[in-house]
Design an enzyme around this catalytic site. Structure first.
Site, PDB file in Angstrom:
ATOM      1  N   ASP A   1       1.219   1.412  10.297  1.00 36.08           N
ATOM      2  CA  ASP A   1       1.159   0.422   9.218  1.00 36.08           C
ATOM      3  C   ASP A   1       2.312   0.698   8.267  1.00 36.08           C
ATOM      4  O   ASP A   1       2.994   1.725   8.389  1.00 36.08           O
ATOM      5  CB  ASP A   1      -0.197   0.419   8.518  1.00 36.08           C
ATOM      6  CG  ASP A   1      -0.509   1.679   7.739  1.00 36.08           C
ATOM      7  OD1 ASP A   1       0.089   2.740   8.045  1.00 36.08           O
ATOM      8  OD2 ASP A   1      -1.355   1.620   6.826  1.00 36.08           O
TER       9      ASP A   1
ATOM     10  N   PHE B   1       9.075   2.106  10.518  1.00 39.81           N
ATOM     11  CA  PHE B   1       9.923   3.277  10.276  1.00 39.81           C
ATOM     12  C   PHE B   1      11.126   3.001   9.364  1.00 39.81           C
ATOM     13  O   PHE B   1      11.798   3.939   8.955  1.00 39.81           O
ATOM     14  CB  PHE B   1      10.417   3.889  11.596  1.00 39.81           C
ATOM     15  CG  PHE B   1       9.321   4.427  12.459  1.00 39.81           C
ATOM     16  CD1 PHE B   1       8.711   5.639  12.142  1.00 39.81           C
ATOM     17  CD2 PHE B   1       8.881   3.731  13.582  1.00 39.81           C
ATOM     18  CE1 PHE B   1       7.674   6.151  12.934  1.00 39.81           C
ATOM     19  CE2 PHE B   1       7.844   4.226  14.367  1.00 39.81           C
ATOM     20  CZ  PHE B   1       7.244   5.434  14.045  1.00 39.81           C
TER      21      PHE B   1
ATOM     22  N   TYR C   1       4.875   1.620   5.119  1.00 37.44           N
ATOM     23  CA  TYR C   1       4.913   2.640   4.072  1.00 37.44           C
ATOM     24  C   TYR C   1       4.174   2.103   2.849  1.00 37.44           C
ATOM     25  O   TYR C   1       4.260   0.921   2.518  1.00 37.44           O
ATOM     26  CB  TYR C   1       6.354   2.959   3.692  1.00 37.44           C
ATOM     27  CG  TYR C   1       7.179   3.582   4.805  1.00 37.44           C
ATOM     28  CD1 TYR C   1       6.817   4.804   5.364  1.00 37.44           C
ATOM     29  CD2 TYR C   1       8.320   2.949   5.274  1.00 37.44           C
ATOM     30  CE1 TYR C   1       7.578   5.386   6.368  1.00 37.44           C
ATOM     31  CE2 TYR C   1       9.095   3.518   6.282  1.00 37.44           C
ATOM     32  CZ  TYR C   1       8.718   4.733   6.827  1.00 37.44           C
ATOM     33  OH  TYR C   1       9.474   5.309   7.820  1.00 37.44           O
TER      34      TYR C   1
ATOM     35  N   HIS D   1       4.000  11.576  18.137  1.00 34.66           N
ATOM     36  CA  HIS D   1       4.539  10.869  16.968  1.00 34.66           C
ATOM     37  C   HIS D   1       5.630  11.721  16.314  1.00 34.66           C
ATOM     38  O   HIS D   1       5.544  12.956  16.321  1.00 34.66           O
ATOM     39  CB  HIS D   1       3.419  10.600  15.969  1.00 34.66           C
ATOM     40  CG  HIS D   1       3.780   9.598  14.918  1.00 34.66           C
ATOM     41  ND1 HIS D   1       4.477   9.942  13.788  1.00 34.66           N
ATOM     42  CD2 HIS D   1       3.557   8.260  14.849  1.00 34.66           C
ATOM     43  CE1 HIS D   1       4.650   8.860  13.052  1.00 34.66           C
ATOM     44  NE2 HIS D   1       4.109   7.825  13.671  1.00 34.66           N
TER      45      HIS D   1
END
Length: 219
Positions: free
Chosen positions: A64, A77, A66, A186
Site C-alpha cells: 500500500d 516504492f 507510503y 521483500h
C-alpha cells in the site's frame, strides 16, 4: 477519484459496475473528505496513467502507499524528487547496483521506470496518514487483482517481480505461460537479507525481455 482512459478503462470497465467498487468508491470519497489520505486524489492512478496497458513490460507489486507526508505519488516504492529515499527502495537500488552495476540514483522518483513500461502497482491504492494498511480489505484488492489479470491477458512476454509474501500470493492470478514470474523476499530492512539481496531479478528480467525481442529496462 481520478478517471481512467484508453485500454485501462476498457479492460477495467466491468469493475466499475460491481457492488464492491460502488462501496469502495463511497468509502474513498468519504475518507478523502474527512481525513488525510495518501496519495493525493489526483495521483491515485498515476501508475496506470504513466504506464498504459499496451506498454506494460514489467510489473512490480507493492502493498500500500507510503503513509507519511510528501511520500506517496501513486506508484509502488516511488517517492517524489527531493524526498528522502525510503529504506526498501534503498535496498532495491543496492541490489540493482550489485546485479548489473548501475550507479545508485540520488532520487527515489521512479517515473523513469514507469515510462519504460514498468507498472509500479500497489495492491491497495490509498492509505490514511500515519496508518499503514488502514485501507486494507476495503475493495482495492479486488480492483488491483483485475489489473493483474488484464496484464496477464496481454499476448506478449511480461515479467512479474513478486517480492514478499503479499506479492507472492498474487502468483495464482498469473496464468499466461508467455510471462516470467520472479519471486523473492521483500526488500525491506527486515527481510532483504532473507532472499532479496542476491536475487538478481533485474538482470534476469532484462535477459528475458531481450530474448523475446524487447529492449531491457534501464534500471
Amino acid at each position: 477519484m481520478a478517471a481512467l482512459e484508453g485500454a485501462w478503462a476498457e479492460a477495467l470497465a466491468a469493475e466499475f459496475h460491481k457492488d464492491y467498487y460502488r462501496e469502495l468508491y463511497k468509502f474513498i470519497r468519504q475518507e478523502y473528505a474527512s481525513k488525510t489520505i495518501y496519495p493525493p486524489s489526483d495521483k491515485l492512478f498515476t501508475a496506470l496513467h504513466l504506464t498504459p496497458l499496451e506498454s506494460v513490460r514489467v510489473v512490480i507489486l507493492g502493498q500500500d502507499p507510503y503513509h507519511e507526508p510528501g511520500q506517496a505519488m501513486g506508484m509502488s516504492f516511488s517517492v517524489p524528487e527531493g524526498v528522502e529515499i525510503p529504506p526498501s527502495l534503498k535496498n532495491i537500488y543496492k541490489e540493482i547496483h550489485e546485479d548489473i552495476g548501475e550507479r545508485i540514483p540520488e532520487t527515489g522518483d521512479l517515473t523513469r521506470w514507469a515510462r519504460q513500461g514498468v507498472l509500479l502497482l500497489n495492491a491497495v491504492l490509498t492509505v490514511r496518514a500515519h496508518q499503514a494498511n488502514s485501507h486494507k480489505g476495503k475493495g482495492w484488492e479486488q480492483f488491483t487483482d483485475a489489473i493483474i489479470r488484464a496484464v496477464d491477458g496481454q499476448d506478449r512476454p511480461i515479467v512479474f517481480l513478486l517480492w514478499g509474501r503479499n506479492a507472492r500470493d498474487k502468483k495464482e492470478l498469473i496464468r499466461n505461460p508467455e510471462h516470467l514470474v520472479l519471486e523473492a523476499a521483500h526488500p525491506s530492512p527486515l527481510s532483504a537479507y532473507n532472499g532479496f539481496f542476491g536475487c538478481r531479478h533485474f538482470s534476469k528480467c532484462n535477459k528475458f525481455l531481450e530474448a523475446h525481442g524487447a529492449e531491457g529496462i534501464i534500471w
